[in-house]
Write an enzyme that holds these catalytic residues in place. Structure first.
Site, PDB file in Angstrom:
ATOM      1  N   SER A 148      13.926   6.493  51.384  1.00 63.18           N
ATOM      2  CA  SER A 148      13.146   7.311  52.307  1.00 63.18           C
ATOM      3  C   SER A 148      13.988   7.930  53.415  1.00 63.18           C
ATOM      4  O   SER A 148      14.921   7.310  53.926  1.00 63.18           O
ATOM      5  CB  SER A 148      12.068   6.428  52.936  1.00 63.18           C
ATOM      6  OG  SER A 148      11.514   7.057  54.061  1.00 63.18           O
ATOM      7  N   GLU A 150      13.032   8.062  56.271  1.00 68.31           N
ATOM      8  CA  GLU A 150      12.848   7.179  57.431  1.00 68.31           C
ATOM      9  C   GLU A 150      14.110   6.362  57.708  1.00 68.31           C
ATOM     10  O   GLU A 150      14.313   5.882  58.819  1.00 68.31           O
ATOM     11  CB  GLU A 150      11.669   6.231  57.194  1.00 68.31           C
ATOM     12  CG  GLU A 150      10.314   6.860  57.392  1.00 68.31           C
ATOM     13  CD  GLU A 150      10.052   7.297  58.834  1.00 68.31           C
ATOM     14  OE1 GLU A 150      10.024   6.439  59.721  1.00 68.31           O
ATOM     15  OE2 GLU A 150       9.899   8.510  59.055  1.00 68.31           O
ATOM     16  N   TYR A 171       9.525  -0.988  58.324  1.00 67.48           N
ATOM     17  CA  TYR A 171       9.507  -0.310  57.021  1.00 67.48           C
ATOM     18  C   TYR A 171      10.870   0.315  56.734  1.00 67.48           C
ATOM     19  O   TYR A 171      11.449   0.133  55.657  1.00 67.48           O
ATOM     20  CB  TYR A 171       8.414   0.769  57.012  1.00 67.48           C
ATOM     21  CG  TYR A 171       8.520   1.752  55.859  1.00 67.48           C
ATOM     22  CD1 TYR A 171       8.041   1.432  54.593  1.00 67.48           C
ATOM     23  CD2 TYR A 171       9.118   3.010  56.042  1.00 67.48           C
ATOM     24  CE1 TYR A 171       8.144   2.337  53.536  1.00 67.48           C
ATOM     25  CE2 TYR A 171       9.218   3.918  54.986  1.00 67.48           C
ATOM     26  CZ  TYR A 171       8.726   3.574  53.743  1.00 67.48           C
ATOM     27  OH  TYR A 171       8.839   4.470  52.699  1.00 67.48           O
TER      28      TYR A 171
HETATM   29  P1  NDP Z   1       1.594   4.919  48.239  1.00 65.53           P
HETATM   30  O1  NDP Z   1       1.355   4.141  49.472  1.00 65.53           O
HETATM   31  O2  NDP Z   1       0.653   6.012  47.849  1.00 65.53           O
HETATM   32  O3  NDP Z   1       1.699   3.921  46.995  1.00 65.53           O
HETATM   33  C1  NDP Z   1       2.322   2.677  47.095  1.00 65.53           C
HETATM   34  C2  NDP Z   1       2.163   1.938  45.797  1.00 65.53           C
HETATM   35  O4  NDP Z   1       2.786   0.638  45.923  1.00 65.53           O
HETATM   36  C3  NDP Z   1       0.699   1.676  45.409  1.00 65.53           C
HETATM   37  O5  NDP Z   1       0.586   1.783  44.016  1.00 65.53           O
HETATM   38  C4  NDP Z   1       0.498   0.241  45.852  1.00 65.53           C
HETATM   39  O6  NDP Z   1      -0.524  -0.424  45.151  1.00 65.53           O
HETATM   40  C5  NDP Z   1       1.870  -0.325  45.481  1.00 65.53           C
HETATM   41  N1  NDP Z   1       2.130  -1.616  46.125  1.00 65.53           N
HETATM   42  C6  NDP Z   1       1.923  -1.956  47.407  1.00 65.53           C
HETATM   43  N2  NDP Z   1       2.261  -3.239  47.611  1.00 65.53           N
HETATM   44  C7  NDP Z   1       2.694  -3.718  46.422  1.00 65.53           C
HETATM   45  C8  NDP Z   1       3.150  -4.988  45.977  1.00 65.53           C
HETATM   46  N3  NDP Z   1       3.201  -6.036  46.796  1.00 65.53           N
HETATM   47  N4  NDP Z   1       3.521  -5.125  44.682  1.00 65.53           N
HETATM   48  C9  NDP Z   1       3.427  -4.068  43.832  1.00 65.53           C
HETATM   49  N5  NDP Z   1       2.992  -2.843  44.190  1.00 65.53           N
HETATM   50  C10 NDP Z   1       2.627  -2.683  45.472  1.00 65.53           C
HETATM   51  O7  NDP Z   1       3.090   5.503  48.349  1.00 65.53           O
HETATM   52  P2  NDP Z   1       3.710   6.868  47.773  1.00 65.53           P
HETATM   53  O8  NDP Z   1       3.251   7.069  46.392  1.00 65.53           O
HETATM   54  O9  NDP Z   1       3.530   7.937  48.795  1.00 65.53           O
HETATM   55  O10 NDP Z   1       5.266   6.513  47.787  1.00 65.53           O
HETATM   56  C11 NDP Z   1       5.912   5.915  46.663  1.00 65.53           C
HETATM   57  C12 NDP Z   1       7.195   5.242  47.116  1.00 65.53           C
HETATM   58  O11 NDP Z   1       8.055   6.195  47.698  1.00 65.53           O
HETATM   59  C13 NDP Z   1       7.012   4.151  48.169  1.00 65.53           C
HETATM   60  O12 NDP Z   1       7.998   3.181  47.930  1.00 65.53           O
HETATM   61  C14 NDP Z   1       7.293   4.864  49.474  1.00 65.53           C
HETATM   62  O13 NDP Z   1       7.737   3.934  50.439  1.00 65.53           O
HETATM   63  C15 NDP Z   1       8.385   5.809  49.035  1.00 65.53           C
HETATM   64  N6  NDP Z   1       8.498   7.041  49.778  1.00 65.53           N
HETATM   65  C16 NDP Z   1       7.411   7.858  49.934  1.00 65.53           C
HETATM   66  C17 NDP Z   1       7.539   9.074  50.553  1.00 65.53           C
HETATM   67  C18 NDP Z   1       6.363   9.974  50.747  1.00 65.53           C
HETATM   68  O14 NDP Z   1       6.484  10.891  51.571  1.00 65.53           O
HETATM   69  N7  NDP Z   1       5.266   9.806  50.024  1.00 65.53           N
HETATM   70  C19 NDP Z   1       8.849   9.537  51.060  1.00 65.53           C
HETATM   71  C20 NDP Z   1       9.938   8.608  50.802  1.00 65.53           C
HETATM   72  C21 NDP Z   1       9.747   7.422  50.188  1.00 65.53           C
HETATM   73  P3  NDP Z   1      -2.069  -0.387  45.653  1.00 65.53           P
HETATM   74  O15 NDP Z   1      -2.631   0.900  45.096  1.00 65.53           O
HETATM   75  O16 NDP Z   1      -2.618  -1.607  45.041  1.00 65.53           O
HETATM   76  O17 NDP Z   1      -2.051  -0.395  47.148  1.00 65.53           O
HETATM   77  P1  GDR Z   2       5.764   8.947  58.077  1.00 63.36           P
HETATM   78  O1  GDR Z   2       4.331   9.583  57.764  1.00 63.36           O
HETATM   79  O2  GDR Z   2       5.700   7.958  59.163  1.00 63.36           O
HETATM   80  O3  GDR Z   2       6.702  10.113  58.265  1.00 63.36           O
HETATM   81  O4  GDR Z   2       6.065   8.158  56.726  1.00 63.36           O
HETATM   82  P2  GDR Z   2       2.980   9.644  58.593  1.00 63.36           P
HETATM   83  O5  GDR Z   2       2.187  10.722  57.978  1.00 63.36           O
HETATM   84  O6  GDR Z   2       2.357   8.298  58.732  1.00 63.36           O
HETATM   85  O7  GDR Z   2       3.495  10.089  60.060  1.00 63.36           O
HETATM   86  C1  GDR Z   2       4.147  11.321  60.284  1.00 63.36           C
HETATM   87  C2  GDR Z   2       4.233  11.588  61.768  1.00 63.36           C
HETATM   88  O8  GDR Z   2       2.924  11.863  62.278  1.00 63.36           O
HETATM   89  C3  GDR Z   2       2.744  11.143  63.487  1.00 63.36           C
HETATM   90  N1  GDR Z   2       1.309  10.918  63.729  1.00 63.36           N
HETATM   91  C4  GDR Z   2       0.495  10.167  62.975  1.00 63.36           C
HETATM   92  N2  GDR Z   2       0.704   9.472  61.841  1.00 63.36           N
HETATM   93  C5  GDR Z   2      -0.350   8.815  61.278  1.00 63.36           C
HETATM   94  N3  GDR Z   2      -0.162   8.145  60.115  1.00 63.36           N
HETATM   95  N4  GDR Z   2      -1.588   8.814  61.844  1.00 63.36           N
HETATM   96  C6  GDR Z   2      -1.855   9.493  63.006  1.00 63.36           C
HETATM   97  O9  GDR Z   2      -2.971   9.484  63.504  1.00 63.36           O
HETATM   98  C7  GDR Z   2      -0.765  10.218  63.595  1.00 63.36           C
HETATM   99  N5  GDR Z   2      -0.654  10.996  64.690  1.00 63.36           N
HETATM  100  C8  GDR Z   2       0.602  11.421  64.759  1.00 63.36           C
HETATM  101  C9  GDR Z   2       3.529   9.853  63.269  1.00 63.36           C
HETATM  102  O10 GDR Z   2       3.785   9.201  64.512  1.00 63.36           O
HETATM  103  C10 GDR Z   2       4.774  10.405  62.582  1.00 63.36           C
HETATM  104  O11 GDR Z   2       5.684  10.855  63.521  1.00 63.36           O
HETATM  105  C11 GDR Z   2       5.809   8.745  55.453  1.00 63.36           C
HETATM  106  C12 GDR Z   2       5.472   7.601  54.480  1.00 63.36           C
HETATM  107  O12 GDR Z   2       5.049   8.163  53.272  1.00 63.36           O
HETATM  108  C13 GDR Z   2       6.684   6.737  54.226  1.00 63.36           C
HETATM  109  O13 GDR Z   2       6.397   5.797  53.192  1.00 63.36           O
HETATM  110  C14 GDR Z   2       7.849   7.630  53.805  1.00 63.36           C
HETATM  111  O14 GDR Z   2       8.999   6.842  53.586  1.00 63.36           O
HETATM  112  C15 GDR Z   2       8.104   8.696  54.851  1.00 63.36           C
HETATM  113  O15 GDR Z   2       6.931   9.458  55.016  1.00 63.36           O
HETATM  114  C16 GDR Z   2       9.242   9.624  54.440  1.00 63.36           C
END
Ligand code: NDP
Ligand code: GDR
Length: 359
Positions: A148, A150, A171
């Site tokens: 990520s 992050e 995280y």
């Molecule tokens: P989601 O939160 O949508 O999905 C997370 C998945 O992980 C779900 O299927 C969830 O299952 C599963 N999970 C959670 N806890 C466990 C566990 N203990 N054992 C097995 N599976 C588990 O995430 P995204 O699809 O958005 O992201 C996919 C991956 O990419 C994650 O690792 C995230 O951190 C990473 N990532 C995401 C980004 C983004 O912008 N979306 C950017 C960079 C990295 P359940 O449905 O049961 O909760």
């Molecule tokens: P992020 O995504 O932290 O970048 O992680 P998120 O959408 O949660 O936050 C983005 C930015 O928005 C600000 N923010 C808020 N965020 C949330 N969730 N709710 C609010 O009400 C709100 N108001 C303002 C946050 O402070 C932050 O700055 C996502 C996840 O998908 C991670 O798993 C992944 O690794 C990174 O993107 C890349």
């Protein structure tokens, strides 16, 4: 839960993928992508008191049907024995580790659990793959780690593969550990293991408590009269937002290269939360300033201010580039949530639910 078969009807070996996090946003897009490519896809799902496979329902085929190529198995990244069992049983060609407690804000509230799933979970899965290869003498299994942006945290943009990590949440620290476990297994054991360092990617399937989806859900509901206010935290944070459907292709491309490596995947454009609000509310002719209130509850103890990736390596080596731009992404998400709000309204108007309930 499904049985395991590795061969296509033609006798030619079908490629098999194992995905953790298959029920999540990326898991569902990756599954569609791999099924389209002819893969058999196995997913590890967690037991929950209700089914949580909504993002997969449209591609689900009953496992009793011989044409089913997506199979789901109970497991958890906190359960090493289950991970090893499924790697042994499925013998995948490719493993995608997408499972995570992926909410940055929640990781401050559940830090131990986040580390267990995100950091140690990746280690457990790498170890399952390594020991499986060692004990069976089998060919290589390719491993993808969902890294990520992050991890860069406080380091200013543009961020690329050589940028120093400075994580700002439990995280992000856990993702840094998972990143280095992956590098270490590549260097120590010759594992074909890649880190994708993906910047934020969104879609109509994005979890509803991430800021983009929280905004587009509210836009739909406010427009249709189901909600009046939207409470948010820091509006000044800037993110490099792309479309999840584009990003899963990059994951796959990394595993198709001759050598394993790490890649940044990003649009190279950054927007503030405020700009997202402007675009999303503007799309339906509303003024966000009349609807949004700040709730300090959503501020994080330490924030990531500005992320903008440089994806030059992915462009050059993988031939990857994003297809969906910022405005198109916002339009896609708002349109999806407007449609959903319209369906909700029918239920509310007919007394099946009240406006606070989710259908
Ligand atoms: P989601 O939160 O949508 O999905 C997370 C998945 O992980 C779900 O299927 C969830 O299952 C599963 N999970 C959670 N806890 C466990 C566990 N203990 N054992 C097995 N599976 C588990 O995430 P995204 O699809 O958005 O992201 C996919 C991956 O990419 C994650 O690792 C995230 O951190 C990473 N990532 C995401 C980004 C983004 O912008 N979306 C950017 C960079 C990295 P359940 O449905 O049961 O909760
Ligand atoms: P992020 O995504 O932290 O970048 O992680 P998120 O959408 O949660 O936050 C983005 C930015 O928005 C600000 N923010 C808020 N965020 C949330 N969730 N709710 C609010 O009400 C709100 N108001 C303002 C946050 O402070 C932050 O700055 C996502 C996840 O998908 C991670 O798993 C992944 O690794 C990174 O993107 C890349």
């Amino acid at each position: 839960m499904g049985t395991v078969s590795n061969t296509a009807g033609s006798g030619k070996k079908k490629k098999t993928a194992l995905i953790t996090g298959i029920t999540g946003q990326d898991g569902s897009y990756l599954t569609e992508f791999l099924l389209e490519k002819g893969y058999e896809v196995h997913g590890i799902i967690r037991r929950s008191s209700n089914f949580n496979t909504q993002r997969l329902d449209h591609i689900y085929v009953d496992p009793h049907n011989s044409s089913a190529r997506m199979k789901l198995h109970y497991g958890d990244l906190t359960d090493a024995s289950a991970l090893r069992k499924w790697v042994d049983t499925i013998c995948p060609d490719e493993v995608y580790n997408l499972g995570a407690q992926s909410h940055v804000g929640v990781s401050f509230e559940n830090p131990d659990y986040t580390a267990d799933v995100v950091a140690t979970g990746a280690l457990r899965l790498l170890e399952a793959v390594r020991t499986h290869i060692e004990s069976t003498g089998r060919q290589q299994i390719k491993y993808y780690q969902a890294g990520s942006s992050e991890m860069y945290g406080a380091t200013p943009p543009p961020q690329d593969e050589n940028t120093v990590f400075h994580p700002r949440s439990p995280y992000a620290v856990s993702k840094v550990a998972a990143h280095w476990y992956t590098v270490n297994y590549r260097e120590a054991y010759g594992l074909f293991a890649c880190n994708g360092i993906l910047f934020n990617h969104e879609s109509p399937r994005r979890g509803e408590n991430f800021v983009t989806r929280k905004i587009t859900r509210a836009v739909g509901r406010i427009k249709i009269g189901l909600q009046k206010k939207l409470f948010l935290g820091n509006l000044k944070a800037s993110r490099d937002w792309g479309f999840a459907g584009d990003y899963v292709e990059a994951m796959w491309l990394m595993l198709q290269q001759e050598k394993p490596d790490d890649y940044v995947v990003a649009t190279e454009e950054s927007h503030t939360v405020e700009e997202f609000l402007e675009e999303a509310f503007g799309f339906v002719g509303l003024d966000w300033k009349e609807c949004v209130e700040i709730d300090p509850r959503y501020f994080r103890p330490s924030e990531v201010d500005n992320l903008r990736g440089s994806a030059e390596k992915a462009r050059k080596v993988l031939g990857w580039k994003p297809k969906v731009g910022f405005k198109q992404l916002v339009a896609m998400m708002v349109s999806g949530d407007l449609e959903r709000a319209n369906r909700e309204k029918v239920l509310v108007d007919n007394g099946y639910i009240d406006s606070h309930q989710q259908p």
